[in-house]
Write a protein that holds these residues in place. Structure first.
Motif, PDB file in Angstrom:
ATOM      1  N   THR A 260      32.407  37.544  34.211  1.00  0.00           N
ATOM      2  CA  THR A 260      32.805  36.898  35.637  1.00  0.00           C
ATOM      3  C   THR A 260      32.186  35.307  35.420  1.00  0.00           C
ATOM      4  OG1 THR A 260      32.364  39.068  36.686  1.00  0.00           O
ATOM      5  CG2 THR A 260      32.185  36.873  38.124  1.00  0.00           C
ATOM      6  N   VAL A 261      33.196  34.412  35.540  1.00  0.00           N
ATOM      7  CA  VAL A 261      32.969  33.028  35.870  1.00  0.00           C
ATOM      8  C   VAL A 261      32.809  32.768  37.345  1.00  0.00           C
ATOM      9  CG1 VAL A 261      33.519  30.539  35.504  1.00  0.00           C
ATOM     10  CG2 VAL A 261      34.261  32.640  33.867  1.00  0.00           C
ATOM     11  N   PRO A 262      31.397  32.336  37.527  1.00  0.00           N
ATOM     12  CA  PRO A 262      31.227  32.149  39.161  1.00  0.00           C
ATOM     13  C   PRO A 262      31.440  30.755  39.573  1.00  0.00           C
ATOM     14  CG  PRO A 262      29.299  31.740  38.000  1.00  0.00           C
ATOM     15  CD  PRO A 262      30.321  32.207  36.894  1.00  0.00           C
ATOM     16  N   PRO A 263      31.661  30.433  40.948  1.00  0.00           N
ATOM     17  CA  PRO A 263      32.202  29.125  41.394  1.00  0.00           C
ATOM     18  C   PRO A 263      30.946  28.262  41.068  1.00  0.00           C
ATOM     19  CG  PRO A 263      32.456  30.771  43.033  1.00  0.00           C
ATOM     20  CD  PRO A 263      31.824  31.331  41.985  1.00  0.00           C
ATOM     21  N   MET A 264      31.342  26.788  40.752  1.00  0.00           N
ATOM     22  CA  MET A 264      30.192  26.159  40.288  1.00  0.00           C
ATOM     23  C   MET A 264      30.388  24.845  41.098  1.00  0.00           C
ATOM     24  SD  MET A 264      31.012  26.328  36.072  1.00  0.00           S
ATOM     25  CE  MET A 264      30.924  27.773  35.213  1.00  0.00           C
ATOM     26  N   PRO A 265      28.865  24.267  41.479  1.00  0.00           N
ATOM     27  CA  PRO A 265      28.951  23.075  42.234  1.00  0.00           C
ATOM     28  C   PRO A 265      29.591  21.990  41.716  1.00  0.00           C
ATOM     29  CG  PRO A 265      26.612  24.171  41.879  1.00  0.00           C
ATOM     30  CD  PRO A 265      27.798  24.804  41.043  1.00  0.00           C
ATOM     31  N   GLY A 266      30.460  21.625  42.568  1.00  0.00           N
ATOM     32  CA  GLY A 266      31.182  20.243  41.957  1.00  0.00           C
ATOM     33  C   GLY A 266      32.483  20.412  41.257  1.00  0.00           C
ATOM     34  N   GLY A 267      32.652  21.961  41.037  1.00  0.00           N
ATOM     35  CA  GLY A 267      33.858  22.389  40.623  1.00  0.00           C
ATOM     36  C   GLY A 267      33.958  22.605  38.991  1.00  0.00           C
ATOM     37  N   GLY A 268      32.716  22.212  38.345  1.00  0.00           N
ATOM     38  CA  GLY A 268      32.601  22.506  36.804  1.00  0.00           C
ATOM     39  C   GLY A 268      31.204  22.178  36.184  1.00  0.00           C
ATOM     40  N   SER A 269      30.868  22.829  35.197  1.00  0.00           N
ATOM     41  CA  SER A 269      29.509  22.521  34.399  1.00  0.00           C
ATOM     42  C   SER A 269      29.889  22.526  33.009  1.00  0.00           C
ATOM     43  CB  SER A 269      28.762  23.365  34.999  1.00  0.00           C
ATOM     44  OG  SER A 269      27.463  23.317  34.372  1.00  0.00           O
ATOM     45  N   ASP A 270      28.814  21.768  32.343  1.00  0.00           N
ATOM     46  CA  ASP A 270      28.826  21.864  30.999  1.00  0.00           C
ATOM     47  C   ASP A 270      27.789  23.010  30.581  1.00  0.00           C
ATOM     48  OD1 ASP A 270      31.056  20.295  30.267  1.00  0.00           O
ATOM     49  OD2 ASP A 270      29.818  18.352  30.239  1.00  0.00           O
ATOM     50  N   GLN A 271      27.146  23.526  31.187  1.00  0.00           N
ATOM     51  CA  GLN A 271      25.882  24.382  31.109  1.00  0.00           C
ATOM     52  C   GLN A 271      26.514  25.679  30.456  1.00  0.00           C
ATOM     53  OE1 GLN A 271      22.744  23.577  31.357  1.00  0.00           O
ATOM     54  NE2 GLN A 271      23.443  21.894  31.602  1.00  0.00           N
ATOM     55  N   PRO A 272      25.772  26.262  29.616  1.00  0.00           N
ATOM     56  CA  PRO A 272      26.486  27.514  29.038  1.00  0.00           C
ATOM     57  C   PRO A 272      26.159  28.682  30.041  1.00  0.00           C
ATOM     58  CG  PRO A 272      24.307  26.937  28.162  1.00  0.00           C
ATOM     59  CD  PRO A 272      24.631  25.739  28.860  1.00  0.00           C
ATOM     60  N   LEU A 273      27.127  29.619  29.695  1.00  0.00           N
ATOM     61  CA  LEU A 273      27.479  30.784  30.732  1.00  0.00           C
ATOM     62  C   LEU A 273      27.265  31.950  29.697  1.00  0.00           C
ATOM     63  CD1 LEU A 273      27.722  32.173  33.521  1.00  0.00           C
ATOM     64  CD2 LEU A 273      30.379  32.091  32.934  1.00  0.00           C
TER      65      LEU A 273
END
Length: 301
Positions: free
Chosen positions: A107-120
């Protein structure tokens, strides 16, 4: 070595099957579908399925040696993470390479600002080498109405292990071949047979077993993706078949494609009795086992 991997949006658009259809053979279902597919209800279902399929998102990517990967611009949602891999197995030189596929739900959750480079984290995905002839069969622990059973309980016997699903309807000839094996060898102290059902509804599985008079021992595990033994046996589409020797090593494994097509039949249809008879003939010539009696006449859950 991981050969390829991808994320794909998950969807399951089951064909609306009346209860009576769920209990049909493959041939009977084809006849039903030929009639049903001409109805307005079928056309609505086909249109809905096509719309969902067209909206499917798929992200292919490479996987590093440490298991890390990067997939860019992934829209939030639930995905199937599929990994196709090959393993070096056995003492052969060069090592025998055997391939398979494993899936996990991510599951890829919604991210603040629409994106992130943090690993999931996608969690831990256990890779099992496919059972092949000559290697020890994966252990298992299933439960029937007679109590729990493990692979060790069948030591000294030829074991036919059948993972089956009502959803994966089989041809009548194959159903008859499976039943004939039990009729012919159920009382043989050198032989054992276990059917493991993978349907979501145990009541449906029981109804199917009763309709077709499955008299061999049966166990129920539900979703094979949530059962390590089923994953180790490479259960695809709810089905798999493995013939295991008295020493606990794999004799034969029936291969199925992801859409449940039979590949090189060895434990299917008319080849099933031939393979079992050959294994038993070899065992009778060189071993012994305790037990006996007539085979059960009722399914055992």
């Amino acid at each position: 070595a991981i050969e390829k991997a991808h994320l794909q949006t998950t969807f399951h658009q089951p064909r609306p099957l009346p209860a009576s259809v769920a209990l049909m053979t493959q041939e009977e279902r084809k006849k039903w579908y030929a009639t049903w597919s001409q109805t307005p209800a079928a056309q609505r279902w086909i249109n809905q399925t096509n719309a969902v399929s067209q909206a499917t998102r798929d992200y292919a990517f490479d996987v590093a040696g440490d298991g890390a990967f990067r997939a860019d611009h992934v829209v939030p949602g639930t995905y199937s993470l599929a990994v196709v891999y090959k393993l070096d197995v056995g003492p052969a030189s060069p090592p025998l390479r055997t391939g398979s596929r494993v899936e996990a739900i991510v599951t890829v959750p919604p991210m603040p600002g629409g994106g992130s480079d943090q690993p999931l984290s996608a969690g831990t995905i256990t890779i099992f080498p496919p059972p092949r002839a000559g290697v020890p069969a994966p252990d298992f622990a299933f439960t029937t109405s007679r109590g729990p059973v493990t692979l060790a309980d069948f030591r000294g016997k030829v074991l036919l292990l059948i993972f089956w699903s009502v959803e994966a309807a089989q041809p009548k000839a194959d159903i008859d071949a499976v039943k004939a094996i039990w009729s012919a060898h159920g009382a043989d102290p050198y032989f054992a047979m276990l059917g493991v059902n993978t349907d979501s509804d145990p009541a449906l599985a029981q109804a199917y077993a009763a309709k077709f008079h499955f008299a061999f021992p049966l166990a129920y595990i539900g979703d094979p993706e949530k059962n390590d033994a089923a994953r180790a046996y490479q259960v695809i589409g709810g089905i798999a078949r493995v013939l295991i020797g008295p020493d606990g090593r794999v004799l034969l494994r029936q291969k199925f494609s992801p859409n449940r097509r039979v590949i090189d039949p060895q434990l299917y249809g008319k080849t099933l009795p031939q393979s079992v008879n050959h294994a038993l003939a070899s065992h009778h010539a060189g071993g012994s086992a305790a037990g006996g009696g007539a085979p059960s006449e009722r399914p055992v859950w």
